[in-house]
Design a protein around this motif. Structure first.
Motif, PDB file in Angstrom:
ATOM      1  N   GLY A  59      -1.577  -2.957  -4.513  1.00 38.81           N
ATOM      2  CA  GLY A  59      -2.159  -1.918  -3.661  1.00 38.81           C
ATOM      3  C   GLY A  59      -1.328  -0.654  -3.606  1.00 38.81           C
ATOM      4  O   GLY A  59      -1.764   0.358  -3.045  1.00 38.81           O
ATOM      5  N   VAL A  60      -0.137  -0.692  -4.207  1.00 37.94           N
ATOM      6  CA  VAL A  60       0.761   0.473  -4.171  1.00 37.94           C
ATOM      7  C   VAL A  60       0.468   1.369  -5.377  1.00 37.94           C
ATOM      8  O   VAL A  60       0.228   0.871  -6.479  1.00 37.94           O
ATOM      9  CB  VAL A  60       2.241   0.005  -4.217  1.00 37.94           C
ATOM     10  CG1 VAL A  60       3.204   1.179  -4.311  1.00 37.94           C
ATOM     11  CG2 VAL A  60       2.562  -0.861  -3.001  1.00 37.94           C
TER      12      VAL A  60
ATOM     13  N   GLN B 136       0.858  -1.203   0.000  1.00 36.33           N
ATOM     14  CA  GLN B 136       0.000   0.000   0.000  1.00 36.33           C
ATOM     15  C   GLN B 136       0.882   1.237   0.000  1.00 36.33           C
ATOM     16  O   GLN B 136       2.091   1.162   0.190  1.00 36.33           O
ATOM     17  CB  GLN B 136      -0.954   0.025   1.182  1.00 36.33           C
ATOM     18  CG  GLN B 136      -0.405  -0.301   2.554  1.00 36.33           C
ATOM     19  CD  GLN B 136       0.450   0.737   3.248  1.00 36.33           C
ATOM     20  OE1 GLN B 136       1.518   0.401   3.787  1.00 36.33           O
ATOM     21  NE2 GLN B 136       0.020   1.982   3.255  1.00 36.33           N
ATOM     22  N   GLY B 137       0.239   2.397  -0.168  1.00 36.65           N
ATOM     23  CA  GLY B 137       0.973   3.656  -0.147  1.00 36.65           C
ATOM     24  C   GLY B 137       1.779   3.835  -1.420  1.00 36.65           C
ATOM     25  O   GLY B 137       1.552   3.155  -2.436  1.00 36.65           O
TER      26      GLY B 137
ATOM     27  N   LEU C   8      -0.829   3.811 -11.621  1.00 32.25           N
ATOM     28  CA  LEU C   8       0.284   4.758 -11.753  1.00 32.25           C
ATOM     29  C   LEU C   8      -0.098   6.141 -11.225  1.00 32.25           C
ATOM     30  O   LEU C   8      -1.240   6.582 -11.377  1.00 32.25           O
ATOM     31  CB  LEU C   8       0.676   4.889 -13.223  1.00 32.25           C
ATOM     32  CG  LEU C   8       1.259   3.614 -13.854  1.00 32.25           C
ATOM     33  CD1 LEU C   8       1.367   3.782 -15.374  1.00 32.25           C
ATOM     34  CD2 LEU C   8       2.624   3.289 -13.259  1.00 32.25           C
ATOM     35  N   ILE C   9       0.884   6.802 -10.625  1.00 28.86           N
ATOM     36  CA  ILE C   9       0.700   8.221 -10.282  1.00 28.86           C
ATOM     37  C   ILE C   9       1.179   9.016 -11.493  1.00 28.86           C
ATOM     38  O   ILE C   9       2.324   8.887 -11.922  1.00 28.86           O
ATOM     39  CB  ILE C   9       1.536   8.613  -9.041  1.00 28.86           C
ATOM     40  CG1 ILE C   9       1.106   7.797  -7.821  1.00 28.86           C
ATOM     41  CG2 ILE C   9       1.414  10.109  -8.766  1.00 28.86           C
ATOM     42  CD1 ILE C   9       1.855   8.130  -6.543  1.00 28.86           C
ATOM     43  N   GLN C  10       0.286   9.787 -12.071  1.00 26.54           N
ATOM     44  CA  GLN C  10       0.611  10.612 -13.237  1.00 26.54           C
ATOM     45  C   GLN C  10       0.823  12.065 -12.780  1.00 26.54           C
ATOM     46  O   GLN C  10       0.383  12.438 -11.682  1.00 26.54           O
ATOM     47  CB  GLN C  10      -0.539  10.541 -14.248  1.00 26.54           C
ATOM     48  CG  GLN C  10      -0.767   9.160 -14.863  1.00 26.54           C
ATOM     49  CD  GLN C  10       0.266   8.794 -15.941  1.00 26.54           C
ATOM     50  OE1 GLN C  10       1.110   9.622 -16.314  1.00 26.54           O
ATOM     51  NE2 GLN C  10       0.208   7.566 -16.427  1.00 26.54           N
TER      52      GLN C  10
ATOM     53  N   GLY D 285      -3.925  -5.746  -1.229  1.00 28.69           N
ATOM     54  CA  GLY D 285      -2.785  -5.033  -1.826  1.00 28.69           C
ATOM     55  C   GLY D 285      -1.738  -5.955  -2.429  1.00 28.69           C
ATOM     56  O   GLY D 285      -0.815  -5.500  -3.102  1.00 28.69           O
ATOM     57  N   ILE D 286      -1.873  -7.265  -2.172  1.00 28.16           N
ATOM     58  CA  ILE D 286      -0.931  -8.224  -2.765  1.00 28.16           C
ATOM     59  C   ILE D 286      -1.704  -9.212  -3.639  1.00 28.16           C
ATOM     60  O   ILE D 286      -1.334  -9.500  -4.776  1.00 28.16           O
ATOM     61  CB  ILE D 286      -0.181  -9.004  -1.656  1.00 28.16           C
ATOM     62  CG1 ILE D 286       0.691  -8.051  -0.825  1.00 28.16           C
ATOM     63  CG2 ILE D 286       0.704 -10.102  -2.288  1.00 28.16           C
ATOM     64  CD1 ILE D 286       1.334  -8.693   0.389  1.00 28.16           C
TER      65      ILE D 286
END
Ligand code: IMP
Length: 427
Positions: A72-73, A35-36, A106-108, A252-253
């Motif tokens: 989950g990340v 996570q995170g 993804l963080i865009q 998350g896994i």
């Protein structure tokens, strides 16, 4: 016998998880973040050099551990490549030891931009985020707008998803914040380039973890942040946007929740918090400054000073129960060395019942009730066995066990690896 172990922060993060991972590392075959994102900050000293891990599991600095980033990340590829480069300078090539789930969101750049615009706005509730686009990326995940790692390898789909996302975000940038829009083609090209670079790391985490379990390997589920920052169970809305409690591991896994053999909870001997939000035992006097200075309480990711206060056993006993903690590790006890009096919050005074307080954790209208302990002059710093601790420090630890109804199996007495008391080894 313990094969899988979860390691969770039980406060508001920064409990010193990195050092505990380092301790367990010699017995681990794999470590998984679930996570995170790169909002986390785990500081380690490897061969005298300081490395701060944000997105990579901190176990990566051990040659024989395979590391995974689970679905989950939320992954920023800019941050990932920067961190891989920095890590490789110290620990060598990690390409064969890192697998990233193709299902990660993804963080865009638009996530980062919106996170920062919102935090800067005078009209909106300030959360004090790390400004990394974590919350906004998770919003897209539940809003079913995420671009996932696998989408990077289907050009048509990628372009369509980016177009859809920019329709949504650019309109917010222009109309709500009077800010500039993000260019679709530039972003598309950037994603394609990063996709190539990412390819060697992409894998199928669910199957690989099944194989590891089948082969009886020892696996660490490496938590980031802390249970009180959990989006569902924490001090909402002053939380991060992931499930940083034990519940985040399964989704998350991609494993069953019954696959956790031992839950190790980490808590500081006092409490810290970065960012906004309630903090009942926060100290605004010289004692708060003393703990911050002696404990070196500065955020590893943002460099922000951490707020400091006494240990809150009312909350800690709650997070111990929520996370099915089998053993506690108390860190930074040496920071309390030399104090005349030490306090632990054991209850709250409030018009609300305990059940009502714990249900929402808004922590409004409450006053902490403290039990005072005589401090100790004889330092705990650097001690390596429980017997060596002075009587007051022993009493402090035994009280935590009593209050939280769980054994304290490890105690960290300083920053070095050997500054550790192990009363019961969890692996
Ligand atoms: P975000 O995770 O950047 O959205 O920030 C939300 C809240 O979580 C803020 O109060 C941050 O300071 C806090 N936070 C996020 N990551 C960490 C961490 O690793 N340690 C401590 N606090 C964190």
């Amino acid at each position: 016998m313990t094969k899988t172990i979860s390691l969770l922060g039980l406060q508001w993060g920064d409990e010193g998880k990195g050092k505990v991972v380092d301790h367990l590392a010699k017995d681990l075959d794999a470590a998984i973040r679930y996570q995170g994102g790169h909002n986390a900050g785990h500081t380690l000293i490897v061969d005298g050099k300081k490395i701060v891990f944000h997105l990579l599991p901190s176990a990566i600095c051990h040659d024989d551990i395979h590391c995974y980033i689970g679905r989950g990340v939320v992954v920023s590829l800019d941050a990932l490549f920067e961190e891989i480069e920095e890590a490789q300078e110290v620990i060598g090539n990690i390409e064969d030891r890192l697998t990233i789930s193709s299902a990660c969101s993804l963080i865009q750049p638009y996530h980062v931009k919106l996170d920062q615009l919102r935090e800067g706005s005078k009209k909106l509730t300030k959360i004090g985020t790390t400004g990394r686009g974590i919350g906004t990326a998770y919003e897209d995940r539940v809003g079913r707008r995420s671009i996932r790692v696998a989408d990077l390898y289907n050009e048509n789909k990628l372009k369509g998803r980016l177009e859809e996302a920019l329709d949504f975000y650019n309109s917010i940038f222009i109309h709500s914040f009077n800010s500039e829009e993000i260019d679709l083609n530039e972003l598309f090209e950037k994603n394609l380039k990063q996709a190539e670079k990412l390819k060697p790391y992409v894998g199928n985490v669910i199957q690989e973890v099944r194989d590891l379990k089948e082969a009886d390997k020892k696996i660490l589920f490496e938590g980031a942040q802390g249970a009180l920052l959990d989006v569902s169970l924490g001090t909402y809305p002053y939380v991060t946007s992931s499930n940083s409690s034990v519940g985040g591991i399964a989704s998350g896994i991609g494993i069953s929740p019954t696959n956790i053999d031992f839950s190790l909870g980490i808590a500081k001997a006092y409490t810290t918090r970065v960012g906004e939000g309630p903090f009942p035992t926060e100290l605004f006097d010289d004692m708060g400054t003393y703990l911050a200075e002696k404990g070196g309480e500065v955020g590893a990711t943002t460099g922000r000073p951490r707020r400091c206060g006494w240990l809150d056993a009312f909350l800690l006993s709650h997070t111990v129960q929520l996370n099915g903690i089998d053993g506690l590790c108390i860190t930074k006890i040496d920071v309390l060395d030399g104090l005349e009096t030490i306090k632990i919050c054991t209850d709250y005074s409030s018009d609300l019942s305990k059940a009502e307080i714990l249900e929402t954790l808004t922590l409004e209208g409450i006053e902490p009730i403290y039990t005072e302990f005589k401090g100790w002059e004889e330092p705990t710093a650097g001690k390596q066995s429980f017997e060596e601790l002075n009587d007051m420090a022993k009493e402090f630890i035994l009280n935590i066990e009593d209050l939280c109804k769980v054994p304290v199996i490890m105690i960290s007495t300083g920053p070095k690896r050997e500054d550790t008391i192990i009363r019961e080894y969890p692996l």
